[in-house]
Design a protein around this motif. Structure first.
Motif, PDB file in Angstrom:
ATOM      1  N   GLY A  21      47.995 -54.620  -9.178  1.00 48.21           N
ATOM      2  CA  GLY A  21      47.235 -53.404  -8.914  1.00 48.21           C
ATOM      3  C   GLY A  21      47.713 -52.708  -7.652  1.00 48.21           C
ATOM      4  O   GLY A  21      47.851 -51.477  -7.613  1.00 48.21           O
ATOM      5  N   THR A  22      47.995 -53.489  -6.622  1.00 48.25           N
ATOM      6  CA  THR A  22      48.488 -52.913  -5.375  1.00 48.25           C
ATOM      7  C   THR A  22      49.839 -52.240  -5.571  1.00 48.25           C
ATOM      8  O   THR A  22      50.088 -51.140  -5.068  1.00 48.25           O
ATOM      9  CB  THR A  22      48.594 -54.008  -4.297  1.00 48.25           C
ATOM     10  OG1 THR A  22      47.319 -54.623  -4.128  1.00 48.25           O
ATOM     11  CG2 THR A  22      49.062 -53.437  -2.980  1.00 48.25           C
ATOM     12  N   GLU A  24      51.033 -51.045  -8.406  1.00 47.40           N
ATOM     13  CA  GLU A  24      50.843 -49.843  -9.229  1.00 47.40           C
ATOM     14  C   GLU A  24      50.323 -48.673  -8.396  1.00 47.40           C
ATOM     15  O   GLU A  24      50.769 -47.536  -8.559  1.00 47.40           O
ATOM     16  CB  GLU A  24      49.888 -50.136 -10.382  1.00 47.40           C
ATOM     17  CG  GLU A  24      50.516 -50.935 -11.500  1.00 47.40           C
ATOM     18  CD  GLU A  24      49.550 -51.207 -12.643  1.00 47.40           C
ATOM     19  OE1 GLU A  24      48.364 -50.832 -12.540  1.00 47.40           O
ATOM     20  OE2 GLU A  24      49.993 -51.797 -13.639  1.00 47.40           O
ATOM     21  N   VAL A  25      49.397 -48.952  -7.490  1.00 44.62           N
ATOM     22  CA  VAL A  25      48.872 -47.894  -6.623  1.00 44.62           C
ATOM     23  C   VAL A  25      49.991 -47.359  -5.726  1.00 44.62           C
ATOM     24  O   VAL A  25      50.130 -46.147  -5.531  1.00 44.62           O
ATOM     25  CB  VAL A  25      47.686 -48.417  -5.784  1.00 44.62           C
ATOM     26  CG1 VAL A  25      47.327 -47.450  -4.671  1.00 44.62           C
ATOM     27  CG2 VAL A  25      46.482 -48.673  -6.675  1.00 44.62           C
ATOM     28  N   GLY A  26      50.808 -48.263  -5.197  1.00 40.06           N
ATOM     29  CA  GLY A  26      51.929 -47.831  -4.357  1.00 40.06           C
ATOM     30  C   GLY A  26      52.922 -46.985  -5.127  1.00 40.06           C
ATOM     31  O   GLY A  26      53.395 -45.951  -4.619  1.00 40.06           O
ATOM     32  N   ALA A  28      52.271 -45.221  -7.782  1.00 42.19           N
ATOM     33  CA  ALA A  28      51.633 -43.935  -8.099  1.00 42.19           C
ATOM     34  C   ALA A  28      51.700 -43.006  -6.895  1.00 42.19           C
ATOM     35  O   ALA A  28      51.977 -41.808  -7.036  1.00 42.19           O
ATOM     36  CB  ALA A  28      50.180 -44.157  -8.522  1.00 42.19           C
ATOM     37  N   ARG A  29      51.496 -43.541  -5.701  1.00 38.47           N
ATOM     38  CA  ARG A  29      51.564 -42.711  -4.498  1.00 38.47           C
ATOM     39  C   ARG A  29      52.989 -42.200  -4.277  1.00 38.47           C
ATOM     40  O   ARG A  29      53.198 -41.020  -3.975  1.00 38.47           O
ATOM     41  CB  ARG A  29      51.119 -43.507  -3.289  1.00 38.47           C
ATOM     42  CG  ARG A  29      51.040 -42.630  -2.057  1.00 38.47           C
ATOM     43  CD  ARG A  29      50.741 -43.380  -0.796  1.00 38.47           C
ATOM     44  NE  ARG A  29      49.574 -44.236  -0.888  1.00 38.47           N
ATOM     45  CZ  ARG A  29      49.318 -45.192   0.004  1.00 38.47           C
ATOM     46  NH1 ARG A  29      50.140 -45.391   1.012  1.00 38.47           N
ATOM     47  NH2 ARG A  29      48.243 -45.931  -0.107  1.00 38.47           N
TER      48      ARG A  29
END
Length: 87
Positions: A21-22, A24-26, A28-29
């Motif tokens: 999850g971390t 994926e968030v990175g 996406a950013r």
């Protein structure tokens, strides 16, 4: 520095899911930042093309000025010579 070792496979799976999850968030950013940079580059390219076309228009409109100056100078010389010759 202490590290805790999960003793159960479920705990390992849970930590891997959090890590996923971390990441994926990175991603996406980073993807959002890259999209913004691409958009700004496209805008800059459009502005540059607009400025180039405007500059070309100005350069094309400017070419008669030296010709007019030469004709005016020649007419002035001819008038001066004509005045001198009539005296």
């Amino acid at each position: 520095m202490t590290t805790t070792r999960p003793s159960e496979p479920a705990a390992v799976a849970l930590e891997l899911e959090r890590l996923r999850g971390t990441v994926e968030v990175g991603f996406a950013r980073v993807d959002g930042s890259l999209a913004l940079l691409v958009q700004r580059t496209d805008q800059s390219d459009r502005q540059l093309a607009d400025h180039e076309s405007r500059l070309d228009t100005l350069e094309r409109a400017r070419w008669p000025l030296p010709s007019v100056a030469v004709v005016t100078g020649a007419v002035g010389v001819l008038l001066s010579l004509w005045q001198l010759s009539t005296r």
